[in-house]
Design a protein around this motif. Structure first.
Motif, PDB file in Angstrom:
ATOM      1  N   GLY A   1      39.876  50.793  65.984  1.00 20.76           N
ATOM      2  CA  GLY A   1      39.643  51.959  65.142  1.00 20.76           C
ATOM      3  C   GLY A   1      40.756  52.975  65.293  1.00 20.76           C
ATOM      4  N   ILE A   2      41.087  53.661  64.208  1.00 18.94           N
ATOM      5  CA  ILE A   2      42.020  54.786  64.303  1.00 18.94           C
ATOM      6  C   ILE A   2      41.461  55.926  63.454  1.00 18.94           C
ATOM      7  CG2 ILE A   2      43.473  53.934  62.398  1.00 18.94           C
ATOM      8  CD1 ILE A   2      45.873  55.194  63.942  1.00 18.94           C
ATOM      9  N   VAL A   3      41.432  57.123  64.056  1.00 22.62           N
ATOM     10  CA  VAL A   3      40.974  58.305  63.342  1.00 22.62           C
ATOM     11  C   VAL A   3      42.214  59.140  63.045  1.00 22.62           C
ATOM     12  CG1 VAL A   3      39.437  60.307  63.389  1.00 22.62           C
ATOM     13  CG2 VAL A   3      38.836  58.237  64.681  1.00 22.62           C
ATOM     14  N   PRO A   4      42.744  59.063  61.840  1.00 20.67           N
ATOM     15  CA  PRO A   4      43.984  59.780  61.548  1.00 20.67           C
ATOM     16  C   PRO A   4      43.688  61.215  61.120  1.00 20.67           C
ATOM     17  CG  PRO A   4      43.404  58.304  59.712  1.00 20.67           C
ATOM     18  CD  PRO A   4      42.255  58.285  60.684  1.00 20.67           C
ATOM     19  N   VAL A   5      44.225  62.151  61.859  1.00 20.44           N
ATOM     20  CA  VAL A   5      44.116  63.567  61.473  1.00 20.44           C
ATOM     21  C   VAL A   5      45.511  63.971  61.017  1.00 20.44           C
ATOM     22  CG1 VAL A   5      43.443  65.882  62.207  1.00 20.44           C
ATOM     23  CG2 VAL A   5      42.322  63.877  63.210  1.00 20.44           C
ATOM     24  N   ILE A   6      45.675  64.086  59.703  1.00 27.05           N
ATOM     25  CA  ILE A   6      47.008  64.117  59.113  1.00 27.05           C
ATOM     26  C   ILE A   6      47.412  65.520  58.653  1.00 27.05           C
ATOM     27  CG2 ILE A   6      48.480  63.111  57.303  1.00 27.05           C
ATOM     28  CD1 ILE A   6      46.439  60.750  57.233  1.00 27.05           C
ATOM     29  N   GLY A   7      48.580  65.970  59.067  1.00 25.82           N
ATOM     30  CA  GLY A   7      49.133  67.232  58.589  1.00 25.82           C
ATOM     31  C   GLY A   7      50.584  67.026  58.201  1.00 25.82           C
ATOM     32  N   SER A   8      51.112  67.922  57.377  1.00 29.15           N
ATOM     33  CA  SER A   8      52.513  67.724  57.009  1.00 29.15           C
ATOM     34  C   SER A   8      53.423  68.090  58.188  1.00 29.15           C
ATOM     35  CB  SER A   8      52.870  68.525  55.751  1.00 29.15           C
ATOM     36  OG  SER A   8      52.571  69.877  55.954  1.00 29.15           O
ATOM     37  N   THR A   9      52.881  68.879  59.116  1.00 28.70           N
ATOM     38  CA  THR A   9      53.560  69.112  60.387  1.00 28.70           C
ATOM     39  C   THR A   9      52.554  68.835  61.497  1.00 28.70           C
ATOM     40  OG1 THR A   9      52.821  71.402  60.494  1.00 28.70           O
ATOM     41  CG2 THR A   9      54.938  71.006  59.416  1.00 28.70           C
ATOM     42  N   GLU A  10      53.054  68.698  62.739  1.00 27.88           N
ATOM     43  CA  GLU A  10      52.144  68.498  63.864  1.00 27.88           C
ATOM     44  C   GLU A  10      51.186  69.677  64.000  1.00 27.88           C
ATOM     45  OE1 GLU A  10      53.265  66.977  67.898  1.00 27.88           O
ATOM     46  OE2 GLU A  10      55.190  66.623  66.859  1.00 27.88           O
ATOM     47  N   ALA A  11      51.710  70.866  63.771  1.00 29.89           N
ATOM     48  CA  ALA A  11      50.877  72.070  63.913  1.00 29.89           C
ATOM     49  C   ALA A  11      49.737  72.046  62.899  1.00 29.89           C
ATOM     50  CB  ALA A  11      51.730  73.318  63.722  1.00 29.89           C
TER      51      ALA A  11
END
Ligand SMILES: Cc1cc2nc3c(=O)[nH]c(=O)nc-3n(C[C@H](O)[C@H](O)[C@H](O)COP(=O)(O)O)c2cc1C
Ligand SMILES: Cc1cc2nc3c(=O)[nH]c(=O)nc-3n(C[C@H](O)[C@H](O)[C@H](O)COP(=O)(O)O)c2cc1C
Lengths: 446, 446
Positions: A269-279
């Motif tokens: 499993g992978i739970v991707p928490v995606i942002g255009s930057t790490e912050a």
């Protein structure tokens, strides 16, 4: 020849996998019972050429309902209702071998495979909790080993039932009034420890031979069962090292019992928490974490660890009695993973809950699309995964972001299909239609 | 006020109800497993504003398959796959109380009611045959009385489960993090003779409260069960007198236990064989009769009468031992009907088979549209029926002819709807959404 390809399964869950996802402003509070919500998710995943979508399940209320939707539509029913809205994506439902009978369930799964044109998959679970047992008149849950023993016999029966009609059984000779050849419809006459089933099935052989067999138990019993029967495995790991160990172990078990290890796809499993930057990604993770109700997480944790909720103090470590205990009867591998995580990173219960809130033990990766694609590539190319169970923390947004931003990177690396090449679920996973154990070979004239 | 209206249920069966229908030149040999065949039938019936469509079932192969399709898709699965192709027509599936558990089945039916927007119905059967028992590890079938006893307890459990969520249970307060009100989700704590079920159901209350409850057993036990639970009854009668007796008996039983007799709709079966002249109708009946394989009918008859097939001689009457026997353990009412028919009309076994071939004991009417409409009107207006179970001898042609030629006559008489007035199955049948037995009344401030 194309390079080895990733497989993606969209693990769907009403408003998302994060326990507080339903509280986001954009979330549909009635997602769990809104067919249109599921249709939308299914179409999203199919347009993006996912191998399959998947619904977890258990036949009991989960929790009191106070803090989170505690139930859902029965998953095979929901997937069947999605057949008309989709045409290629595989449809994998969780159903328990402990609380079903093989004749009825083999028949339902065969029926879904027929109406979907070969897109059915079955996540085989053995149902760990007392709450489930209480809905079926059992005073106690079957022990861990006995559940897997029953599951193995269940599968033997189901496989015989699915094979009980040879592909050529239907003759259809109107002039002679001969509908089928009874010699090619086989009673199975199963007499075992848990089941006695005469057969044959009253459904013709399914298009895929039988539905894709998926398994998600990670205990020793679970892995042995998976090596024997599974064609795809869902699993939860926090680190690549653990995932590599698991991957090698499964492939090795398969090899030792004479199966082609390539015939079992391992999907962590992978739970991707995606942002255009790490912050930005961290901010999204924080927003969800802030919405958690700690009481809820505590109840969940106490269930998995099989200890009373009041024995866990939010700002202390896990009690020594839990850490040193050899094993539990229910969710063995998940309990072990949590204890290991807490010990390795020296976490308080509150910190453990925060880590688990998003993915219940699955690997959460908060970062940019590039970072997430890199993690996937690294795991895929280093013996940790054949693909991934993609678990959007909030839905549909988490799936949309993955499709829009992460998949193009993987495609540009040649690691994921541009389009489907087959029509059945088994074809998407690169697996062959199994031979029929009852097939009567024609005598060759010599 | 509109006059009392007829109710029509389209009883579907692969290529048609006549046992030889699959052999007609125009029939689809793969109708049983062809989703498009069922979609076409469902749309036909919905366009004609039928109350519902219906699928019979039993969890076993029927016969050897040599002479007729011996199985079919699992009916709840098939009906769920038809949800997207339809929007108003009710969807009634047969499922057994003898070979299912109440928690799983109540949940599946609730789920179908949710995804269909309140269109689910359940034909409750107790499964009479040894072949079914043999697929579930039972050495003998439960006796007739015990099966109905189990069925009654099954219904009590299911009704509690369907009510276990009050309509107002889902709070959905995002700001407070309060999803549901646990006080309005009720454990059922059922402890009975056949079942122990803790509850609550993990599915919210279905749109109809619960699926429409249909029953089709006509024995004394069956009628008592129907009077207690059923909202619609399917039944088979050869003469208006028998149908009137049955109708009066059911309504009377309902009255005696305090139910509104109008709350139970009685729908006898009718097999319309339609021609533009009587001769043309007879010709169609003859064409189907000529395609019958007598061996098949003999096997069917011997099963219902519970005697060996070789004890029945084609050109003789039914043996005296069968005629004088008080009853059977399986299909009681159907066995009685056949014996009565054979005796009343002094028929040979061959003649009995010819009569049964089209409708298995249901009333076959071969004639012009006007004649069929007259029969329907007479039964409807003289205390024999609230509507009919329409059983096309061949499908789709039998349903098409009924819709095109018979329905307009009934509409011109003001006896059948021009359009739906409600959206749920229960509304089509003129029945109210039931009250919730667990509903917590708010205290009124005085
Ligand atoms: C991705 C994933 C999904 C799962 N889904 C379910 C589920 O839907 N129902 C369930 O009872 N268990 C589910 N499990 C848990 C396992 O299938 C298994 O029942 C549990 O871990 C106990 O078995 P074990 O002791 O062999 O691990 C899931 C596990 C994983 C990794
Ligand atoms: C229209 C109609 C449809 C029926 N469909 C089924 C069916 O699908 N499955 C089944 O087991 N029995 C079916 N039956 C039979 C009865 O439901 C019942 O099980 C059988 O007659 C034995 O019960 P009894 O002895 O009370 O009549 C049907 C009967 C009628 C009239």
């Amino acid at each position: 020849m194309t390079a080895r390809q990733l497989h993606f399964n969209a693990f769907l869950m009403e408003a998302g996998h994060h326990e507080a996802a339903w509280r986001l402003p954009e979330s549909n509070v009635d997602a769990d019972f809104d067919l249109q919500h599921w249709v939308r998710l299914a179409k999203l995943a199919e347009d993006a050429k996912f191998d399959s979508l998947f619904l977890a399940d258990g036949p009991a209320l989960q929790g009191s309902g106070e803090f989170r939707p505690p139930g859902q539509l029965e998953p095979l029913t929901l997937l069947t209702a999605l057949v008309a809205a989709t045409s290629r994506i595989g449809l994998i439902a969780t159903v328990s071998t402990t609380y079903n009978s093989p004749y009825n369930l083999a028949r339902r799964l065969a029926s879904v495979d027929h109406v979907s044109g070969g897109r059915a998959g079955w996540n085989i679970v053995t149902s760990a909790t007392q709450r489930e047992a209480d809905n079926f008149g059992l005073d106690f849950t079957l022990g861990h080993g006995a559940r897997y023993e029953r599951a193995a016999e269940f599968l033997d029966v189901a496989l015989k039932l699915w094979d009980s009609w040879e592909d050529e059984a239907r003759v259809g000779d109107k002039a002679a009034g001969r509908f089928a050849d009874p010699e090619r419809i086989h009673p199975i006459r199963h007499r075992g420890q848990y089941f006695r089933v005469e057969g044959a099935l009253n459904v013709r052989r399914p298009p895929q031979g039988y539905p894709l067999l998926v398994q998600a138990g990670s205990s020793d019993d679970g892995k042995q069962f998976a090596a024997a029967y599974a064609e795809a495995i869902f699993t939860a790991h926090q680190t690549i090292e653990r995932a590599q160990d698991f991957y090698a172990d499964i492939k090795d078990r398969a090899r030792r019992i004479g199966r082609d290890p390539g015939g079992i796809k391992v999907l962590p499993g992978i739970v991707p928490v995606i942002g255009s930057t790490e912050a930005e990604a961290q901010q999204l993770a924080q927003q969800l974490d802030d919405l958690r109700v700690p009481e809820y997480g505590l109840l969940q944790l106490s269930t998995i660890l099989e200890v009373p909720a009041d024995s866990l103090a939010l700002d202390e470590s896990l009690p020594r009695s839990v850490v040193n205990r050899p094993t539990v009867e229910g969710f063995q591998s998940r309990a072990d993973l949590i204890v290991e995580l807490a010990t390795r990173e020296d976490l308080t219960v509150r910190q453990v809950l925060s880590k688990l809130g998003g993915g219940r033990g699955h690997h959460t990766v908060a970062g940019t699309p590039e970072q997430i694609a890199d993690t996937i590539t690294t795991w895929f190319e280093n013996g940790a995964a054949d693909g991934f169970n993609v678990m959007g923390p909030a839905l549909p947004s988490g799936l949309e972001a993955f499709i829009e931003h992460v998949l193009p990177i993987l495609r540009s690396r040649g690691l994921f299909r541009e389009d489907y090449t087959g029509t059945t679920l088994r074809e998407h996973y690169g697996l062959e239609k199994p031979a029929n154990q009852f097939h009567v070979r024609e005598l060759t004239r010599v």
